[in-house]
Design an enzyme around this catalytic site. Sequence first.
Site, PDB file in Angstrom:
ATOM      1  N   HIS A 251      29.797  10.012  45.973  1.00  0.00           N
ATOM      2  CA  HIS A 251      29.084  10.867  46.934  1.00  0.00           C
ATOM      3  C   HIS A 251      27.784  10.371  46.685  1.00  0.00           C
ATOM      4  O   HIS A 251      27.069  10.090  45.794  1.00  0.00           O
ATOM      5  CB  HIS A 251      29.099  12.370  46.815  1.00  0.00           C
ATOM      6  CG  HIS A 251      28.606  13.055  48.086  1.00  0.00           C
ATOM      7  ND1 HIS A 251      27.253  13.286  48.275  1.00  0.00           N
ATOM      8  CD2 HIS A 251      29.227  13.470  49.151  1.00  0.00           C
ATOM      9  CE1 HIS A 251      27.160  13.859  49.398  1.00  0.00           C
ATOM     10  NE2 HIS A 251      28.183  14.160  50.080  1.00  0.00           N
ATOM     11  N   GLU A 309      36.154  14.991  50.570  1.00  0.00           N
ATOM     12  CA  GLU A 309      37.061  14.547  51.294  1.00  0.00           C
ATOM     13  C   GLU A 309      38.561  14.729  50.736  1.00  0.00           C
ATOM     14  O   GLU A 309      39.498  14.835  51.556  1.00  0.00           O
ATOM     15  CB  GLU A 309      37.066  12.896  51.795  1.00  0.00           C
ATOM     16  CG  GLU A 309      35.739  12.722  52.124  1.00  0.00           C
ATOM     17  CD  GLU A 309      35.485  11.253  52.202  1.00  0.00           C
ATOM     18  OE1 GLU A 309      36.434  10.435  51.592  1.00  0.00           O
ATOM     19  OE2 GLU A 309      34.356  10.655  52.809  1.00  0.00           O
TER      20      GLU A 309
END
Length: 370
Positions: A251, A309
Amino acid sequence: MTPETKISSGLENVVAATTRLSHVDGEAGELIIAGFPVGELAAHATFEETTWLLWHGELPTPAELTAFRAELAAHRALPPGTLTLLREGARARLDYMDALRMGIDTVSLVSSEAVAIVGIAPTIVAAFARLSEGKEPIEPRTDLGHAANYLYMLSGQAPDDERVRGLETYLNTVIDHGLNASTFTCRVITSTGSDLVSAVVGAIGALKGPLHGGAPGPALETVFEIGDASRAEQVLRAKIEAGERLMGFGHRVYKVRDPRADVLAAAAERLFTRSGDMRLYKLARAVESTAIKLLEEYKPGRRLQTNVEFYTALLLHGLGLDVPLFTPTFAISRVSGWIAHAFEQRAANRLIRPKSEYVGPRNLRWNQTA
């Protein structure tokens, strides 16, 4: 370029606003939404309560919540022009996010109020999904909550409490996340004095980009490709050595595990446990642990941990949503966060206008002849 000029590519580490809406600490793996740790809020609040919290700075009273639910429900129906546009979009096989962007633009036909945008967004997504499958849209129900009605419009069946809780948890988890690309887009548009519909449409355009909206679909596809925990290392090692990115890991902000991943992992475990089939959940956990181990082996020090996700894909799949619905469902939640930022921007507005550093040629002369 002057010696004093400091250029931050991507505006990284540039503080452009103050906010009371959410706080993201990438080093600590912390996300606070309007004062609540994300796990505390996501697991208990309804989506309507979280939206009210962001818009008003405090949780609603029972009377305010009842009135707000009714107001959102009253704005669910699609204007005829919107439905016509969605039919054309389905015939053209448009991307679901394109359909949402166009559909939200038509809210101006009936209203430009925040409740109208939030109320109609799930109806647009559900209607387009059904039209894309050759089915007729299902009219929204006003007696169901925001999350329950969305699931109902997709399937035609009123969902049980467990599925509603799963979706509520997801919507609450992703409703706001600092000054990300789409939220910044929303604030920039708002800073010009433009309207809420325009700001939300711009934000949807930013979210559509794969570098922001992410790819929860491919994360789940990798789990399905592996199929059995015994194959996880073989498949993942081959992907890494081929230069492929492992979707669902790493991320831009979080240097430790994304706290939203923990919230959604717990929600997915609860959902799959109640369904009586834990095979996919256990496979996903095995894939996750193997991926983290291999990423540290191949990319030491990069701290590539599980992001939102990975468990988004698992949870939404468990709720019966197909992959094309994943990012639009994210947007259905984030609309409330975008609007909260628009309100905040309006309250202490200054036109957002950064500078750029010119690096092109100078002192050119015009030599064109007639």
